[in-house]
Design a protein around this motif. Structure first.
Motif, PDB file in Angstrom:
ATOM      1  N   GLN A 123       4.032  10.317   4.525  1.00  0.00           N
ATOM      2  CA  GLN A 123       2.940   9.908   3.654  1.00  0.00           C
ATOM      3  C   GLN A 123       3.405   9.838   2.205  1.00  0.00           C
TER       4      GLN A 123
ATOM      5  N   ASN B 198      -9.062  -0.218   2.489  1.00  0.00           N
ATOM      6  CA  ASN B 198      -8.171  -1.274   2.971  1.00  0.00           C
ATOM      7  C   ASN B 198      -8.930  -2.380   3.701  1.00  0.00           C
TER       8      ASN B 198
ATOM      9  N   THR C 254       0.850  -1.187   0.000  1.00  0.00           N
ATOM     10  CA  THR C 254       0.000   0.000   0.000  1.00  0.00           C
ATOM     11  C   THR C 254       0.888   1.240   0.000  1.00  0.00           C
TER      12      THR C 254
ATOM     13  N   SER D  62      -1.970   5.770   3.992  1.00  0.00           N
ATOM     14  CA  SER D  62      -3.259   5.451   3.360  1.00  0.00           C
ATOM     15  C   SER D  62      -4.248   4.824   4.327  1.00  0.00           C
ATOM     16  N   GLY D  63      -3.824   4.626   5.577  1.00  0.00           N
ATOM     17  CA  GLY D  63      -4.714   4.017   6.560  1.00  0.00           C
ATOM     18  C   GLY D  63      -4.637   2.511   6.620  1.00  0.00           C
ATOM     19  N   SER D  64      -3.623   1.936   5.989  1.00  0.00           N
ATOM     20  CA  SER D  64      -3.527   0.474   5.953  1.00  0.00           C
ATOM     21  C   SER D  64      -3.071  -0.126   7.275  1.00  0.00           C
TER      22      SER D  64
ATOM     23  N   LYS E 145      -9.796   5.776   3.370  1.00  0.00           N
ATOM     24  CA  LYS E 145      -8.936   4.785   4.022  1.00  0.00           C
ATOM     25  C   LYS E 145      -9.638   3.449   4.233  1.00  0.00           C
ATOM     26  N   GLN E 146     -10.962   3.445   4.149  1.00  0.00           N
ATOM     27  CA  GLN E 146     -11.693   2.207   4.428  1.00  0.00           C
ATOM     28  C   GLN E 146     -11.605   1.204   3.289  1.00  0.00           C
TER      29      GLN E 146
END
Length: 598
Positions: free
Chosen positions: A50, A139, A15, A19-21, A136-137
């Motif tokens: 980031q 992921n 990822t 990215s929120g992973s 981000k969701q």
């Protein structure tokens, strides 16, 4: 036709950093742990905040192997910029899981791989309300897809999700919806593959915990009596003190609410070292935490503590160097800097944990060694141990009272007739008596100086006095050989060769030894746990014609220290060197050893 084996899979998730992973990856990892399957995680992340690529590897091993696996069985390609590189890393017969919201470019197709798509971006767009978190969701879709593909029950995924976001029901609800969307999509397309699935192990991981080495070190330091912490943030050591900040109020706060500890972020590493030396001189159990560049800056302070004989503890979480190097990669390249830190003739006690329980134990014991030998003690960690999550046994509470060494109270001084010479070796072990400020006996005071001094702490440039002082300091170091943590030795292979490893090289070395044994090349093993070396190391060298010493640096630093200590066995010691910044693998070790023995 029988199906594939179970509980043997290595999943790599590609990822972008930021990215929120991280949350999605942790939920997947913890779910496998909750199934009772031995597992480990390696987070390979960039040194910016980031945008750059990041990889998270989860290994599930029913055999209990916890090192980074040589091959990638499953690649989750959720970063278009690295997709071509990522697909190339997958072993023949492996699986690629991708977001097929848009077509997969033809250059990513390999005939020897299975490709499965999940329309993650489309599913989020269609089913998730617009919020700041929606991007981000995406992921969480691959969490659900992998859960279905490899047999992770939805109820376990939800339980871990609830544990993670326990006080945020709306977040739990929306994220679980994403997990369920990914799960149901793979069901709907009848996805299949030839990778081993995951099956729960009843009672597996019972009584075990999951944590990072930096957390274990923080807790160990607290239980070791640390009350003064000075630090300057630096990757990968920052989380060690951050964890102390989180936990220490439980143990160092009086019932009336008064804190009995100080955690101070200094202006730099030089100041951090100076602060803990001052606190150690005053009798506090004091520590700092840093990484390679910070350790470089602390060298003069470490030399002062060594020469003035002030107890203090330095936690060193190693990363790639020289200079800024690879701040978010692992290495074992600061060994010489720790062992012989500062200018002049210096040698330091270095404790070398290899997993979370040993990190906890050596962290509290470091303060006993510092007090007993009146010197800086360094705890050698690295990013792989410090920042990667690992399963382990629970920690054992310290089994002995604090060892303050030859620390004299007023009553002690009175009992010996008030006679006190700060640097007089009364017992022949190199360790002298000390007092701390606040001792109101009239003979307790002395002047500590970093220049030449005699037994009475008086300034001296006499050549014989200076030589006697250096000899005593060496005698103190030599005496520590009988008390530092002893190596763990596994003999009985029947072979003439042995393998020595230390720190984070332990897990891949264990796996490598199993492979070598299966190939008809059994070898004995010794796990180093401290400097200076103990008698067991000499015995191991003497008993084997050839020794392979595994270390993660270019210049064979531990090998050189061992050759210097045991010159009669120097020709027997052959370094096995891994220094690409990634956690070592069993395959690398086997290949290098076989190259030496072939």
């Amino acid at each position: 036709m029988s199906g594939p084996a179970v509980n043997d899979v290595n999943i790599c998730i590609a990822t972008e950093n930021g990215s929120g992973s991280a949350s999605a990856n942790n939920i997947l990892f913890k779910s496998i742990f909750k199934m009772g399957i031995p597992c480990s995680a390696k987070n390979l992340f960039p040194s910016n905040i980031q945008g750059l690529p990041t990889w998270y590897q989860i290994r599930a091993s029913g055999q209990g192997y916890l090192s980074r696996k040589d091959t990638i069985d499953v690649m989750v390609t959720f970063n278009d910029r690295t997709a071509a590189e990522d697909v190339e890393k997958v072993r023949p017969g492996g699986l690629v899981l991708h977001d097929d919201s848009k077509p997969l470019p033809g250059n990513l197709m390999r005939e020897d791989l299975t490709y499965l798509g999940v329309p993650a971006a489309n599913l989020v767009r269609e089913h998730i309300k617009v919020t700041q978190l929606r991007a981000k969701q995406r992921n969480m879709i691959y969490v659900g897809a992998l859960g279905q593909l490899f047999g992770i029950p939805l109820e376990i995924l939800k339980a871990v999700l609830s544990d993670t976001f326990g006080d945020k029901p709306a977040v739990i609800e929306s994220n679980f919806l994403c997990i369920e969307l990914g799960y149901r999509h793979m069901e709907s397309i009848g996805a299949s593959h030839g990778i081993p699935r995951l099956e729960p192990i009843p009672g597996g991981n019972k009584g075990k915990i999951m944590t990072e080495g930096n957390t274990a070190a923080a807790l160990g330091a607290i239980f070791g009596g640390a009350s003064v912490v000075a630090w300057y943030p630096i990757t990968p050591s920052s989380s060690l003190v951050e964890e102390m900040i989180a936990y220490i109020p439980r143990y160092r706060t009086d019932p009336d609410g008064h804190n009995r500890y100080v955690i101070l972020q200094a202006e730099d590493e030089l100041a951090s070292a100076a602060i803990i030396i001052g606190a150690g001189f005053c009798g506090a159990r004091a520590m700092t935490s840093t990484s390679g560049p910070g350790l470089s800056l602390m060298q003069e302070g470490i030399g002062l503590a060594y020469f003035v004989e002030v107890p203090c503890v330095f936690f060193i979480v190693q990363r790639g160097g020289p200079s800024t190097g690879l701040p978010t990669r692992t290495q074992q390249a600061d060994i010489t800097l720790m062992h012989q830190g500062s200018h002049g003739d210096t040698k330091h006690i270095v404790l070398i944990p290899h997993d979370n329980p040993s990190t906890f134990e050596m962290s509290w014991r470091a303060f006993d060694f510092a007090d007993r030998y009146q010197c800086p003690v360094l705890v050698m960690l690295d990013l792989d141990i410090g920042m990667n999550s690992n399963i382990s046994e629970t920690f054992s509470y310290p089994d002995r009272p604090l060892d303050r060494g030859k620390l004299l109270s007023k009553e002690d001084l009175e009992a010996q007739g008030g006679k006190f010479m700060r640097y007089l070796d009364r017992d022949g072990d190199g360790i002298t008596q000390r007092t701390i400020p606040g001792n109101d006996h009239p003979g307790a005071a002395y002047f500590a100086r970093g220049s030449g001094h005699d037994e009475n702490a008086t300034y001296s440039e006499d050549n014989q006095v200076y030589r006697k002082l250096l000899d005593r300091l060496r005698r103190k170091y030599e005496g520590a050989r009988d008390h530092v943590p002893r190596p763990i030795v596994s003999n009985g292979s029947g072979g003439s060769e042995g393998v020595i490893c230390f720190g984070s090289s332990y897990q891949p070395t264990l796996e490598a030894l199993d492979r070598l044994k299966d190939e008809g090349q059994p070898m004995d093993h010794l796990l180093l746990r401290a400097l200076p070396f103990t008698g067991e190391v000499r015995d191991f060298l003497a008993a084997h014609e050839k020794i392979h010493l595994v270390e993660q640096n270019r210049d064979a630093q531990m090998t050189q220290i061992m050759r210097d200590d045991f010159p009669e066995f120097a020709a027997r010691i052959h370094p096995v060197l891994i220094y690409d910044g990634l956690p070592a693998t069993a395959g690398e070790i086997v290949e290098l050893i076989k190259g030496e023995t072939g």
